[in-house]
Design an enzyme around this catalytic site. Structure first.
Site, PDB file in Angstrom:
ATOM      1  N   THR A  35     -15.968 -21.689  26.797  1.00  0.00           N
ATOM      2  CA  THR A  35     -18.077 -21.142  26.362  1.00  0.00           C
ATOM      3  C   THR A  35     -17.875 -19.687  26.082  1.00  0.00           C
ATOM      4  OG1 THR A  35     -18.133 -22.109  28.572  1.00  0.00           O
ATOM      5  CG2 THR A  35     -20.169 -20.448  27.825  1.00  0.00           C
ATOM      6  N   LYS A  74     -23.674 -29.447  24.991  1.00  0.00           N
ATOM      7  CA  LYS A  74     -22.480 -29.772  25.852  1.00  0.00           C
ATOM      8  C   LYS A  74     -22.628 -31.177  26.834  1.00  0.00           C
ATOM      9  CE  LYS A  74     -20.233 -27.631  29.338  1.00  0.00           C
ATOM     10  NZ  LYS A  74     -18.658 -26.655  29.862  1.00  0.00           N
ATOM     11  N   GLU A  98     -19.776 -27.322  23.261  1.00  0.00           N
ATOM     12  CA  GLU A  98     -18.943 -27.274  24.281  1.00  0.00           C
ATOM     13  C   GLU A  98     -17.863 -28.560  24.598  1.00  0.00           C
ATOM     14  OE1 GLU A  98     -19.010 -23.400  26.999  1.00  0.00           O
ATOM     15  OE2 GLU A  98     -17.131 -24.726  28.265  1.00  0.00           O
ATOM     16  N   GLY A  99     -17.062 -28.430  24.695  1.00  0.00           N
ATOM     17  CA  GLY A  99     -16.510 -29.949  25.677  1.00  0.00           C
ATOM     18  C   GLY A  99     -16.453 -29.500  27.164  1.00  0.00           C
ATOM     19  N   GLY A 133     -13.873 -29.599  30.488  1.00  0.00           N
ATOM     20  CA  GLY A 133     -12.057 -29.281  30.271  1.00  0.00           C
ATOM     21  C   GLY A 133     -11.784 -29.878  29.600  1.00  0.00           C
TER      22      GLY A 133
HETATM   23  N1  LIG Z   1     -12.438 -12.987  25.295  1.00  0.00           N
HETATM   24  C1  LIG Z   1     -13.278 -12.568  27.014  1.00  0.00           C
HETATM   25  N2  LIG Z   1     -14.126 -11.759  27.004  1.00  0.00           N
HETATM   26  C2  LIG Z   1     -13.931 -11.406  27.936  1.00  0.00           C
HETATM   27  N3  LIG Z   1     -13.891 -12.580  29.181  1.00  0.00           N
HETATM   28  C3  LIG Z   1     -13.115 -13.905  28.570  1.00  0.00           C
HETATM   29  C4  LIG Z   1     -12.850 -13.964  27.408  1.00  0.00           C
HETATM   30  N4  LIG Z   1     -12.214 -15.319  27.429  1.00  0.00           N
HETATM   31  C5  LIG Z   1     -12.222 -15.667  28.555  1.00  0.00           C
HETATM   32  N5  LIG Z   1     -12.831 -14.873  29.393  1.00  0.00           N
HETATM   33  C6  LIG Z   1     -12.992 -15.032  30.610  1.00  0.00           C
HETATM   34  O1  LIG Z   1     -12.250 -16.405  31.453  1.00  0.00           O
HETATM   35  C7  LIG Z   1     -13.248 -17.429  31.951  1.00  0.00           C
HETATM   36  C8  LIG Z   1     -13.471 -18.114  31.338  1.00  0.00           C
HETATM   37  O2  LIG Z   1     -13.973 -18.854  30.256  1.00  0.00           O
HETATM   38  P1  LIG Z   1     -15.380 -20.039  29.925  1.00  0.00           P
HETATM   39  O3  LIG Z   1     -14.978 -19.224  28.486  1.00  0.00           O
HETATM   40  O4  LIG Z   1     -16.131 -19.905  31.111  1.00  0.00           O
HETATM   41  O5  LIG Z   1     -14.208 -20.855  30.520  1.00  0.00           O
HETATM   42  P2  LIG Z   1     -13.991 -23.229  30.086  1.00  0.00           P
HETATM   43  O6  LIG Z   1     -15.781 -22.928  29.198  1.00  0.00           O
HETATM   44  O7  LIG Z   1     -13.055 -23.302  29.823  1.00  0.00           O
HETATM   45  O8  LIG Z   1     -14.484 -23.154  31.399  1.00  0.00           O
HETATM   46  C9  LIG Z   1     -14.662 -16.687  31.818  1.00  0.00           C
HETATM   47  O9  LIG Z   1     -14.626 -16.324  33.545  1.00  0.00           O
HETATM   48  C10 LIG Z   1     -14.558 -16.068  31.253  1.00  0.00           C
HETATM   49  O10 LIG Z   1     -15.978 -14.659  31.309  1.00  0.00           O
HETATM   50 MG   LIG Z   2     -17.014 -23.549  29.829  1.00  0.00          MG
END
Ligand SMILES: Nc1ncnc2c1ncn2[C@@H]1O[C@H](COP(=O)(O)OP(=O)(O)O)[C@@H](O)[C@H]1O
Ligand SMILES: [Mg+2]
Length: 217
Positions: free
Chosen positions: A16, A37, A111-112, A114
């Site tokens: 995300t 999404k 956004e995919g 998983g």
């Molecule tokens: N560059 C970044 N800066 C701040 N938080 C990050 C960063 N990269 C990942 N995170 C944190 O890691 C966690 C997982 O990120 P997220 O984008 O929600 O993952 P996914 O969409 O793959 O499930 C979240 O709490 C997100 O805020």
């Molecule tokens: Mg996500």
């Protein structure tokens, strides 16, 4: 359709965040950006839902249903979320919804869910959806131990069906990256024959402070 499909090596790896930064970077270069999404689960866990952060980053006026037509409360695979909700995911409806979102924008950032082999239904994986959209993919991955294997597996799974891998993004990348993290970046670049960028820890509430990430460059 123009745009990017942001996947990851798994769940909670930064998809995300990466999709949001890509969307905002495209907006900064003058594009009208739509976001999408295919399915979302874990809404009952609280926090800002993915579709809200994506919409904010893209400056989009899309409604929740236009961004994420299938949304589930429990934190489970989408195929199970759909089964528990008694409303199976219809690939044709997904494709139509993504085309609708793309039709009102210059570029679409998807956004995919998983990783690439997560089932939307037991006969239709996230990878099938990415292939049907025909968008190049961006892979979000953790910078730390274990990431070389996860990232190279994801690259192989993508290329095996003809998906183009535009970029790998390691996130969050610390200011004082360790030897392992720097070595991971180099190994993925070399073994995956792929461009690798990094994202520092961001203040997600302040998009104006985010760096730019343009997978197409
Ligand atoms: N560059 C970044 N800066 C701040 N938080 C990050 C960063 N990269 C990942 N995170 C944190 O890691 C966690 C997982 O990120 P997220 O984008 O929600 O993952 P996914 O969409 O793959 O499930 C979240 O709490 C997100 O805020
Ligand atoms: Mg996500």
């Amino acid at each position: 359709m123009r745009g990017f499909f942001v996947t990851g090596t798994g769940t909670e790896v930064g998809k995300t965040v990466v999709a949001a930064v890509v969307a905002r970077s495209l907006v900064a270069s003058g594009a009208r950006v739509g976001v999408f999404k295919p399915a979302m689960s874990g809404l009952e866990d609280g926090g800002e839902p993915d579709q809200a952060l994506l919409r904010r980053a893209a400056g989009s006026a899309q409604l929740d249903d236009e961004i994420a037509p299938y949304r589930y409360g429990p934190p489970v695979s989408p195929h199970l979320g759909a089964e528990l909700a008694g409303d199976p995911i219809d690939p044709a409806r997904l494709l139509a919804a993504a085309r609708h979102a793309s039709g009102r924008a210059d570029v679409l950032v998807v956004e995919g869910v998983g990783g690439l082999l997560v089932p939307l239904t037991l006969g239709y994986l996230v990878r099938d959806f990415a292939r049907d959209l025909g968008l190049p993919i961006v892979i979000a991955a953790d910078p730390g131990l274990g990431t070389i294997n996860h990232t190279l597996l994801t690259i192989e799974a993508a290329r095996a069906v003809g998906l183009q891998v535009a970029l790998v993004v390691l996130t969050p990348w610390p200011d004082d990256a360790s030897l392992v993290q720097r070595s991971n970046r180099e190994a993925i670049e070399r073994l995956g024959s792929v461009r690798v960028e990094t994202l520092p820890e961001l203040d997600l509430g302040a998009p104006e402070s985010w760096p730019t990430l343009r997978p197409g460059d």
